[in-house]
Scaffold this active site. Structure first.
Site, PDB file in Angstrom:
ATOM      1  N   ASP A 299      -2.787 -42.837   2.389  1.00 61.47           N
ATOM      2  CA  ASP A 299      -3.204 -42.768   3.613  1.00 61.47           C
ATOM      3  C   ASP A 299      -1.777 -42.713   4.412  1.00 61.47           C
ATOM      4  O   ASP A 299      -0.591 -42.902   3.956  1.00 61.47           O
ATOM      5  CB  ASP A 299      -3.871 -44.443   3.887  1.00 61.47           C
ATOM      6  CG  ASP A 299      -4.629 -44.220   5.355  1.00 61.47           C
ATOM      7  OD1 ASP A 299      -4.236 -43.498   6.194  1.00 61.47           O
ATOM      8  OD2 ASP A 299      -5.472 -45.138   5.448  1.00 61.47           O
TER       9      ASP A 299
HETATM   10  C1  BGC Z   1      -6.277 -43.821   8.674  1.00 64.38           C
HETATM   11  C2  BGC Z   1      -6.562 -42.697   8.023  1.00 64.38           C
HETATM   12  C3  BGC Z   1      -6.527 -41.334   8.715  1.00 64.38           C
HETATM   13  C4  BGC Z   1      -5.225 -41.190   8.705  1.00 64.38           C
HETATM   14  C5  BGC Z   1      -4.648 -39.872   9.307  1.00 64.38           C
HETATM   15  C6  BGC Z   1      -4.961 -43.733   9.120  1.00 64.38           C
HETATM   16  O1  BGC Z   1      -4.187 -44.590   9.984  1.00 64.38           O
HETATM   17  O2  BGC Z   1      -6.296 -44.994   7.885  1.00 64.38           O
HETATM   18  O3  BGC Z   1      -8.307 -43.029   7.638  1.00 64.38           O
HETATM   19  O4  BGC Z   1      -7.553 -40.543   8.165  1.00 64.38           O
HETATM   20  O5  BGC Z   1      -4.388 -42.425   9.572  1.00 64.38           O
HETATM   21  O6  BGC Z   1      -5.135 -39.977  10.833  1.00 64.38           O
END
Ligand code: BGC
Length: 763
Positions: A299
């Site tokens: 993530d």
């Molecule tokens: C979120 C993810 C997301 C990623 C990219 C993160 O903060 O937890 O679910 O896909 O950002 O935007």
């Protein structure tokens, strides 16, 4: 040598030199030799890659920078471009638009040594330009085909804008409405969540990932993120093995079985280990037991966050731990690009680990068809035609109508007759064209949702409108917290006066679109700001209220349930919001949604969910010593699976029989379902089981099947569910799926309180 000869010689040398450069820079598309399988192409490429280039494939950069070249002031785009040219980037996120994507892809394909095309990722969560209902709302439809079509539509639109990879579906089970991200998931139940996860993967990926209108999907966040303590985002997760195996992991497994291309790990620790550095989750379970052959992306920044978690000493340590544990791609930690090479050279990370990660990433690029045509998703004509296509609006309207849940309808207040006089509409969200788009709306344009007022206008309904209050004091973008209006009641008088003069009041209240989603945890689940006060003041002069609730999560509606005539849960329904709501209010659509999450009576009951264990003191008994609250009932306000219709349904005649000993057709459950009302309607018939005695105690009820049944007034149908042996099995605390013989109960009904029951002893 004369001058001419010198010039000829010099030119020839330059020509040869250019030729050499060009040969060493293989200008892609890499063409696949006739007798080569795609696998050979990847293996061949792997042999040619330097360690830097391999680590490059494992690196993803955010692309909030101008894809066409100029370096923004203070921006870091120059070195990112240098990295693209050096083959040090495998994927980007947040770059979209066919032209932007093409230009960036060209840099890599034409200027890097091996020209390996990039993945372009984006959070395509619920629609793209055309916005579908938030995933929690879609889950309330229980309509897997409609959910699949919604994801399909999103993929068609996003792929037309250069995107080839989405970070969806989020399949985190959650029992805690305080957690803002419940809006992004399938709710509280692992069975429903698994079916929905699978439908979304199929919708995004289609049957052929290399088609120009399908995109790679990501099951996220592995694992446990939905169990963040006290509903506070990014908080610690501490769950027992039974919950992990039986509740949290099944939707991920369903996505893997459906062929999901990637899995994203999560920000949280799980039982003390950050998920990003969790070998058990990523290597033992995902790659090992489940045979996953896609790749794991971290993530955003979650690799370096392992330092804050107290699990890694520094970024290098974090990189080593993450990669060894099975995180194949680094999203925005700059950990792999800066530290992995040294770690490999020092023997702290084996080259096989790197090769495995790269192989997995290249395999998805191959499946997407990027090696054959890196610009497959960059078609200006498709981009012009498809986003916001009228067919997509029809798809979005269809699922928005099916996602609405009727919670209360005293005296058949709804549907409203088209000739109804004296309609007042009150509430800040009634005219809002923004909130219904939710908080994941990257592809869409602000203010493009049909508001409730516009929906009523489209049906020529006469009404008068007073906003009553502003919900927020400042419109903000998705990165900020919205400012709630806690004080300004200057619009109350006009609203109350209008209510006094009206026959019926439609009040549209709830959360702003940016009050749920990532980072938007809440401790109070009431109507934010002055809205509850507005509701009570209006109610004091006219109790004939139809309450339309827009929210990204279950709210505590206890006062409303006790005081208003009708309640319609409309979530955030996307582009077609107002049209769908008007259709339900006026009866063009008979509501058929069912809650995918339990609605609590008060916040103190959270976590609240239907599939609980029984406790040793289930009560009630006359003494105080049983499992209860002294100030609140144990029961929810509305149970999981609940939702009313403008007609009524009756279940009867349940029969359960043991079938052959085969795994697939193990037990059959049948019942009769009758439409006992005066309108045609659709019921979500639900099947629950209870395994009465087990070596690891089983929940009081577990959803094991559901069917959408359309019935005309007075019509009856026989419904039948077939259960496999696996459906009656459970995971023990070692994660082994086991069947234990004994007595089972089977329940059929319209929600998780279903009490039409039959039992069966199964050997
Ligand atoms: C979120 C993810 C997301 C990623 C990219 C993160 O903060 O937890 O679910 O896909 O950002 O935007």
């Amino acid at each position: 040598m004369n001058k001419l000869n010198s010039i000829i010689l010099a030119s020839a040398t330059i020509f040869l030199w250019l030729l050499m450069i060009n040969c060493s820079k293989k200008n892609v598309p890499l063409t696949m030799p006739e007798d080569n399988t795609p696998k050979d192409r990847i293996e061949k490429l792997l042999q040619e890659m330097t360690l830097d280039e391999k680590i490059g494939q494992m690196t993803q950069y955010n692309g909030f920078w101008d894809a066409t070249g100029p370096v923004p002031s203070g921006g870091d785009s120059k070195w990112k471009y240098d990295h693209l040219r050096a083959g040090k980037v495998g994927a980007v996120l947040n770059v979209s638009g066919a032209e932007n994507v093409r230009k960036m892809q060209e840099v890599v394909v034409k200027e890097s040594r091996l020209g390996i095309p990039l993945l372009f990722g984006l959070d395509v969560i619920h629609g793209h330009k055309t916005v579908s209902p938030i995933p929690l709302a879609e889950s309330a439809s229980w309509d897997l085909e409609a959910i699949k079509q919604s994801a399909r539509m999103a993929a068609i639109e996003a792929s037309a804008r250069g995107i080839n990879w989405t970070f969806a579906p989020m399949v985190d089970i959650s029992r805690d409405a305080r957690w803002g991200r419940v809006m992004e998931g399938g709710g509280e139940d692992p069975y429903l969540g698994s079916q929905i996860g699978k439908a979304r993967v199929q919708g995004f990926q289609g049957t052929d990932l290399s088609a120009h209108n399908t995109i790679a999907a990501t099951a996220k966040h592995l694992a446990g993120y939905g169990f963040s303590e006290s509903g506070r985002d990014y908080n610690t997760v501490d769950v027992g093995t039974s919950t992990l195996y039986n509740v949290i992991l099944p939707p991920f497994k369903a996505c893997v079985d459906a062929g999901v291309s990637s899995v994203m790990n999560s920000f949280n620790t799980l039982n003390g280990v950050p998920a990003t550095g969790d070998h058990f989750l990523q290597r033992d379970i995902l790659n090992g037991r489940w045979n996953f052959n896609g790749f794991v992306v971290s993530d955003w920044g979650s690799i370096k966050e392992m330092i804050d978690h107290g699990h890694a000493a520094d970024v290098e340590d974090a990189a080593i731990k993450a990669v060894n544990a099975g995180s194949n791609m680094d999203m925005e930690s700059y950990a792999y690009v800066n530290h992995l090479k040294k770690a490999v050279e020092e023997g702290k990370v084996k080259i096989e680990i790197i090769d495995d990660a790269v192989r997995r990433i290249l395999r998805i690029k191959e499946k997407l068809g990027l090696f054959d045509d890196p610009y497959r998703y960059c078609d200006a004509a498709r981009e012009k035609e498809l986003p916001n296509h009228k067919d997509h609006h029809a798809t979005a309207l269809d699922i928005a109508r099916k996602s609405i849940v009727l919670l209360k309808n005293e005296d058949n207040t709804l549907p409203l007759s088209t000739s109804q006089k004296g309609i007042a509409v009150i509430g800040p969200l009634a005219s809002d064209k923004n909130s219904p788009l939710g908080s994941w709306r990257f592809g869409s344009d602000d203010g493009t949702a049909i508001s409730v007022l516009e929906g009523l206008d489209a049906q020529n309904i006469a009404y008068q409108y007073e906003k009553g209050a502003e919900l927020i004091t400042k419109e903000t973008n998705f990165l900020e917290e919205v400012r709630i209006n806690e004080t300004d009641k200057s619009g109350f008088d006009a609203a109350v006066q209008l209510a006094k003069e009206s026959e019926v009041v439609i009040m549209v209240l709830g959360e702003h679109g940016f009050q749920s989603g990532e980072g938007r945890s809440r401790t109070k689940l009431d109507f934010p700001g002055v809205q509850q006060d507005l509701l009570e003041q209006v109610h004091a002069v006219n109790p004939n209220i139809i309450l339309v609730v827009m929210s990204g999560r279950p709210l505590v509606l206890t006062w409303a349930e006790e005081n208003v005539k009708a309640i319609v849960q409309t979530w955030q329904l996307g582009t077609q919001s107002g049209n769908a709501i008007a259709d339900v209010l006026l009866g063009n659509q008979n509501p058929c949604g069912k809650l995918p999450m339990t609605f609590p009576r008060s916040v103190g009951q959270i976590p609240i969910y239907y599939n609980t264990l029984k406790t040793g003191r289930p009560g009630p008994i006359d003494l105080v010593f049983w499992s209860h609250y002294i100030d609140e009932s144990n029961a929810p306000l509305y149970p999981f699976g609940y939702g009313l219709s403008y007609t009524t349904f009756k279940y009867s005649n349940i029969k359960v029989s043991k079938q052959a000993d085969t795994d697939a057709g193990f037990v059959k459950v049948s019942a009769t379902l009758q439409n006992t009302g005066k309108k045609a309607g659709r019921e979500v018939a639900q099947l629950y089981i209870r395994d009465l005695v087990a070596s690891v105690a089983r929940p009081v009820k577990e959803l094991k099947g559901f069917q959408l049944v359309e019935l005309d007034a007075n019509e009856s149908k026989s419904i039948e569910f077939t259960l496999s042996k696996d459906d009656l099995s459970f995971f023990d605390n070692d994660g082994k799926l086991i069947f234990e013989s004994g007595k089972f109960e089977f329940f059929v009904g319209g929600d998780s309180n279903a009490d039409l029951k039959e039992s069966l002893e199964i050997e």
